[in-house]
Enzyme design. Structure first.
Site, short mmCIF file in Angstrom:
data_model
loop_
_atom_site.label_atom_id
_atom_site.label_comp_id
_atom_site.label_asym_id
_atom_site.label_seq_id
_atom_site.Cartn_x
_atom_site.Cartn_y
_atom_site.Cartn_z
N VAL A 20 0.83 -1.20 0.00
CA VAL A 20 0.00 0.00 0.00
C VAL A 20 0.87 1.25 0.00
O VAL A 20 0.71 2.14 -0.84
CB VAL A 20 -0.95 0.02 1.22
CG1 VAL A 20 -1.67 1.37 1.31
CG2 VAL A 20 -1.97 -1.10 1.13
N ASP A 38 10.25 3.20 6.65
CA ASP A 38 9.92 1.82 7.01
C ASP A 38 10.93 1.36 8.06
O ASP A 38 12.10 1.75 8.00
CB ASP A 38 9.97 0.91 5.78
CG ASP A 38 9.21 -0.40 6.00
OD1 ASP A 38 8.09 -0.53 5.45
OD2 ASP A 38 9.73 -1.28 6.70
N ARG A 43 14.57 -3.64 3.51
CA ARG A 43 13.59 -3.18 2.52
C ARG A 43 13.93 -1.77 2.04
O ARG A 43 13.83 -1.47 0.85
CB ARG A 43 12.17 -3.21 3.10
CG ARG A 43 11.63 -4.61 3.34
CD ARG A 43 10.28 -4.55 4.03
NE ARG A 43 9.26 -3.90 3.21
CZ ARG A 43 8.50 -4.53 2.33
NH1 ARG A 43 8.62 -5.83 2.14
NH2 ARG A 43 7.60 -3.87 1.62
N THR A 88 -2.45 -4.19 9.31
CA THR A 88 -3.30 -4.42 10.47
C THR A 88 -3.78 -5.87 10.41
O THR A 88 -4.89 -6.15 9.93
CB THR A 88 -4.50 -3.44 10.49
OG1 THR A 88 -5.05 -3.34 9.17
CG2 THR A 88 -4.09 -2.08 10.97
N THR A 123 -6.42 -0.51 7.47
CA THR A 123 -7.78 -0.97 7.74
C THR A 123 -7.97 -1.23 9.22
O THR A 123 -7.22 -2.00 9.83
CB THR A 123 -8.07 -2.26 6.95
OG1 THR A 123 -7.89 -2.00 5.56
CG2 THR A 123 -9.50 -2.72 7.19
N CYS A 263 -6.71 -9.01 3.34
CA CYS A 263 -7.89 -8.15 3.33
C CYS A 263 -9.16 -8.93 3.64
O CYS A 263 -9.70 -8.86 4.73
CB CYS A 263 -8.01 -7.44 1.98
SG CYS A 263 -6.75 -6.20 1.69
N ARG A 334 1.18 -13.83 2.36
CA ARG A 334 0.57 -13.57 3.66
C ARG A 334 -0.82 -14.18 3.77
O ARG A 334 -1.64 -14.07 2.87
CB ARG A 334 0.48 -12.05 3.91
CG ARG A 334 1.81 -11.43 4.32
CD ARG A 334 1.67 -9.95 4.53
NE ARG A 334 1.39 -9.25 3.29
CZ ARG A 334 1.08 -7.95 3.23
NH1 ARG A 334 0.99 -7.25 4.34
NH2 ARG A 334 0.87 -7.37 2.08
#
Length: 431
Positions: A20, A38, A43, A88, A123, A263, A334
């Site tokens: 995102v 981050d 990364r 989240t 979220t 999600c 994930r």
């Protein structure tokens, strides 16, 4: 705020550079000064080298962008418009894990200045931004909402693997802590979102809109998953039923399958968690979750039954699972329900091989303690095509027979292939 950002007198920071945050940061960096933060230094180094750790963006996406990548939180002091886009997730017991978003709130709270804005994209359940995150911002900064700084919520709508509906082509919901905040946040996002901006009347409405988007999809998929279980018991092909029913103009077309990812398989638990806190026990939402979470077990049991019906001892059989990422043509593993499917099959003492052209063997081993094979062997009793990767779409039943023993089982979870004839020399099954 917007004018100062546009004139590059102030900077935007994006906290959390995953699937995102990174595309959002790069899109803002076309016209604004951006700090990409981050906590993962490895990364950060990859992004400095023009590499997307999520393998979603081409290296060209980093070209000519006004962005500084850093893992040093002190650099966030230079920014005035902070966007928090951290994960989240939920715990193994399906309880929301707010640690990443609360930790990000702490990081921003320590650098917050008068006049700053903080916008959350993660979220969450309705109320989380104002009831859980805001107190942290105020306590650590010593500042007061409204008088000293403003907040907002703009739910992410990134679709991993989708090269058509990219970030700037997806309508964006925004909300703010007051009218001025809403106006400035709307203008800032509007500078990069070509599809348009929807101004929600409150932060809670924006939070709720996001969490029900995926809850609705989860429930619709759970309905067709339950149908697939019932119709399988009847010997009816669920996809043929859905095709027939789909000829009616108002029939909603959903397909059965494994519901994983970060999600659809996660967001409903945020809503149900908040509902339970308020003393309401959700019935429909949790029922749908139970069905979808139970699909790996159903498929594993069905496979074992089919093997036994062929006189095969499960402990002496070998099965190939093709695909382990949570959706097609992405590297993201994930919350993969395919990994859960593999474990369920192993419970029957079946030897399982897994292959995937996108997934990282190291990440799969680290996350799930499972090993990917480089190449398929030629002695499988069954093949399960679990993910609709483009590499699998051109395969035919002759290929599956070539890597299997006589009279194999082909389980097509995503209904990729056309149903074969009775003389195909294999048993074909799909949800």
């Amino acid at each position: 705020m917007f004018d100062a950002l546009k004139n590059r007198e102030k900077k935007i920071s994006v906290i959390g550079l995953g699937y995102v945050g990174l595309p959002l940061a790069l899109e803002f960096a076309r016209d604004f000064e951006v700090i990409g933060f981050d906590i993962n230094e490895d990364r950060i180094q990859m992004m400095k080298n023009g590499e997307d750790p999520s393998e979603e963006l081409e290296s060209s996406a980093f070209d000519n962008k006004r962005i500084t990548f850093t893992a040093d939180p002190a650099m966030l002091k230079e920014a005035h418009f902070h966007i928090i886009a951290v994960p989240t997730p939920v715990s193994e017991s399906k309880v929301p894990n707010l640690k990443p978003v609360l930790s990000a709130s702490e990081t921003v709270g320590k650098v917050l200045k008068k006049g700053d804005y903080v916008i959350f994209e993660s979220t969450v359940y309705p109320g989380c931004t104002e009831e859980d995150c805001l107190p942290i911002l105020e306590e650590l900064s010593g500042l007061k909402l409204g008088r000293d700084f403003k907040i907002g919520y703009s739910p992410e709508r990134i679709n991993p693997g989708d090269k058509e509906r990219t970030i700037e082509k997806i309508l964006k919901i925004v909300s703010g802590s007051d009218e001025e905040a809403l106006h400035e946040i709307s203008k800032t996002y509007g500078a990069i979102i070509k599809a348009g901006i929807y101004e929600a009347p409150s932060i809670k409405v924006a939070e709720a809109a996001k969490v029900i988007e995926n809850t609705q999809r989860d429930l619709n998929i759970s309905f067709v998953n339950e149908l697939s279980i019932i119709f399988d018991m009847m010997g009816i092909d669920t996809n043929e039923v859905l095709e027939a029913a789909g000829t009616k103009w108002n029939f909603l077309k959903f397909s059965p399958g494994l519901v994983g990812g970060h999600c659809i398989g996660v967001d409903p638990y945020y809503l149900t968690h908040k509902a339970k806190q308020l003393g309401y026990d959700p019935q429909v939402i949790l029922s749908g979750r139970r069905i979808n979470d139970g699909m790996p077990g159903f498929i594993a049991k069905r496979l074992t039954q089919m093997l036994i019906q062929r006189g095969k001892n499960p402990s002496q059989t070998k099965v190939l699972i093709m695909g382990i990422t949570f959706k097609e043509n992405v590297a993201d593993i994930r919350n993969s329900k395919v990994a859960e499917l593999a474990r369920e099959i192993m419970q029957y003492s079946i030897n399982v091989h897994i292959t995937d052209p996108y997934a990282s063997p190291n990440e799969v081993a680290k996350e799930y303690k499972l090993t990917l094979v480089d190449n398929a062997s030629d002695d499988y009793d069954a093949v399960i095509v679990a993910v609709n990767h483009m590499e699998y779409q051109s395969l035919d039943f002759e290929y599956f027979k070539s890597i299997c023993k006589e009279d194999p089982i082909v389980m097509d979870i995503k209904a990729i292939y056309k149903k074969p004839g009775a003389d195909a020399g294999l048993t074909y099954w799909r949800l």
